[in-house]
Design a protein around this motif. Structure first.
Motif, short mmCIF file in Angstrom:
data_model
loop_
_atom_site.label_atom_id
_atom_site.label_comp_id
_atom_site.label_asym_id
_atom_site.label_seq_id
_atom_site.Cartn_x
_atom_site.Cartn_y
_atom_site.Cartn_z
N ALA A 10 43.07 45.64 35.67
CA ALA A 10 43.11 44.62 36.74
C ALA A 10 42.39 45.12 37.99
CB ALA A 10 44.56 44.26 37.05
N ILE A 11 42.55 46.40 38.28
CA ILE A 11 41.87 46.99 39.46
C ILE A 11 40.35 46.97 39.24
CG2 ILE A 11 41.51 49.14 40.75
CD1 ILE A 11 44.56 49.75 40.05
N ALA A 12 39.93 47.31 38.02
CA ALA A 12 38.50 47.28 37.72
C ALA A 12 37.93 45.88 37.95
CB ALA A 12 38.26 47.73 36.28
N GLU A 13 38.67 44.88 37.51
CA GLU A 13 38.21 43.49 37.69
C GLU A 13 38.12 43.16 39.19
OE1 GLU A 13 38.62 40.51 34.97
OE2 GLU A 13 37.18 39.61 36.36
N ARG A 14 39.12 43.57 39.95
CA ARG A 14 39.13 43.29 41.40
C ARG A 14 37.91 43.93 42.08
NH1 ARG A 14 40.23 39.62 44.06
NH2 ARG A 14 38.22 40.05 44.91
N LEU A 15 37.66 45.21 41.73
CA LEU A 15 36.55 45.92 42.39
C LEU A 15 35.20 45.39 41.92
CD1 LEU A 15 37.87 49.61 42.50
CD2 LEU A 15 38.08 47.81 44.21
N GLY A 33 62.44 37.97 42.00
CA GLY A 33 62.95 37.31 40.80
C GLY A 33 62.00 37.36 39.60
N ARG A 34 61.06 38.29 39.60
CA ARG A 34 60.13 38.40 38.47
C ARG A 34 59.41 39.74 38.55
NH1 ARG A 34 54.92 37.66 40.44
NH2 ARG A 34 54.82 36.75 42.53
N TYR A 35 58.80 40.13 37.41
CA TYR A 35 57.89 41.27 37.42
C TYR A 35 56.60 40.82 38.12
CZ TYR A 35 60.66 43.96 33.99
OH TYR A 35 61.64 44.68 33.36
N GLY A 36 55.87 41.78 38.69
CA GLY A 36 54.61 41.45 39.34
C GLY A 36 53.50 41.25 38.33
N ASP A 37 52.47 40.52 38.75
CA ASP A 37 51.28 40.35 37.93
C ASP A 37 50.30 41.47 38.27
OD1 ASP A 37 48.48 39.34 37.38
OD2 ASP A 37 49.68 37.74 36.48
N PRO A 38 49.63 42.08 37.26
CA PRO A 38 48.66 43.14 37.57
C PRO A 38 47.62 42.74 38.62
CG PRO A 38 49.08 43.08 35.21
CD PRO A 38 49.82 41.91 35.80
N GLN A 39 47.27 41.45 38.66
CA GLN A 39 46.28 41.02 39.67
C GLN A 39 46.84 41.12 41.09
OE1 GLN A 39 44.75 37.15 38.75
NE2 GLN A 39 44.07 37.79 36.72
N ALA A 58 46.46 44.70 41.91
CA ALA A 58 45.04 45.04 42.11
C ALA A 58 44.55 44.55 43.48
CB ALA A 58 44.21 44.42 40.99
N ALA A 59 45.12 43.46 43.97
CA ALA A 59 44.70 42.94 45.29
C ALA A 59 45.03 43.95 46.39
CB ALA A 59 45.38 41.61 45.57
#
Ligand SMILES: NC(=O)c1ccc[n+]([C@@H]2O[C@H](COP(=O)([O-])OP(=O)(O)OC[C@H]3O[C@@H](n4cnc5c(N)ncnc54)[C@H](OP(=O)(O)O)[C@@H]3O)[C@@H](O)[C@H]2O)c1
Length: 257
Positions: A16-21, A218-224, A227-228
């Motif tokens: 997800a970090i690779a996609e962000r960068l 109330g939820r797990y985080g999304d990898p995106q 990555a933000a």
């Protein structure tokens, strides 16, 4: 064009970090243990974002990993602007079940390889007057997690290095920070939930539900979402944030520091 190195980029947070960068316009060198897993990701990122994406295989638990990755980056780019320190996690273990061999492997993976890699890149960054080091940590650096003795300890040492190194290089335009995930929905978290289910004699869905109940969002985080935060610390607008540990946890951690 700026250049970025991303570890553990074949899955989860690293992918997800690779996609962000890539979306932010960086040419990339992605690494993990397997170029077979990395290459399709590299091809997708190149097609989607038009940046150059290279891959190299290195095992962060191997003492030669940092040199392999840094040398390849030097060949490709001549200099790295952004380095995201990330790889896999060590096996779970309670404190009474650790042993010297596994400590050596875990400390190489979590502490020595990331510090070695950053230390190889920092002189070039300081000379050029610009650089970003961002490490993926764990909530265990603030509130040690049960059954994750290696992770709690190895990452605490890396966090201490971040606080030390960040201050040393701050005047040279280089920032060094860590991002502290709570529970972000990746394979690693699913594996830990499965291990907890086995240990406690329950099922994975119940472990996940109990874990989610502790997270104010109330939820797990999304990898995106994770990555933000890394993208901010890797980008130009975070220039006055250094030697910091930033949480991305949906409010999970109560700790004040
Ligand atoms: N997700 C969370 O909520 C969370 C919370 C706290 C801490 N963390 C930590 O954050 C890091 C990333 O987590 P994740 O959830 O993205 O895990 P993940 O989904 O299991 O992905 C791990 C990535 O690291 C690579 N990797 C594993 N072992 C490696 C090694 N020895 N050398 C080099 N690369 C290696 C894997 O690729 P290959 O198999 O191709 O090598 C993969 O790309 C881990 O250290 C994890 O413990 C995550």
């Amino acid at each position: 064009m700026t250049t970025a190195l991303v570890g553990g980029a074949s899955a989860g947070l690293g992918a997800a970090i690779a996609e962000r960068l890539a979306a932010d316009g960086n040419d990339l060198l992605l690494w993990s243990r397997s170029t077979e897993r990395l290459d399709p990701i590299a091809a997708t990122l190149h097609a989607r974002h038009g940046v150059k994406v290279h891959t190299v295989a290195a095992d962060a638990a191997d003492p030669t990993a940092a040199a392999t990755v840094a040398d390849r980056a030097e060949e490709l780019f001549g200099g790295v602007d952004i380095c995201v320190l990330n790889a896999g996690g060590p096996p779970p273990a309670t404190a009474d079940k650790t042993n010297a061999d596994d400590w050596r492997k875990a400390l190489q993976l979590l502490t020595i390889t990331p510090i070695d890699l950053a230390t190889r890149l920092l002189p070039g960054m300081r000379e050029r007057g610009h650089g970003r080091i961002v490490a993926v940590l764990s909530s265990g650096v603030r509130e040690p997690l049960p059954n994750l003795t290696y992770s709690n300890s190895g990452r605490a040492a890396l966090a201490a290095w971040i606080k030390t190194a960040g201050r040393e290089v701050a005047a040279d335009g280089v920032t060094v920070n860590g991002v502290v995930p709570g529970r972000i929905d990746t394979d690693r978290v699913a594996q830990l939930d499965a291990a907890a289910a086995k240990r406690t004699g329950t099922d994975e869905a119940s472990v996940r539900a109990a874990s989610i109940a502790t997270i104010p969002a109330g939820r797990y985080g999304d990898p995106q979402e994770f990555a933000a935060v890394v993208g901010f610390l890797a980008g130009p607008t975070s220039s006055y944030v250094t030697a910091s540990l930033l949480s991305c946890d949906g409010g999970l951690m109560r700790s004040m520091t």
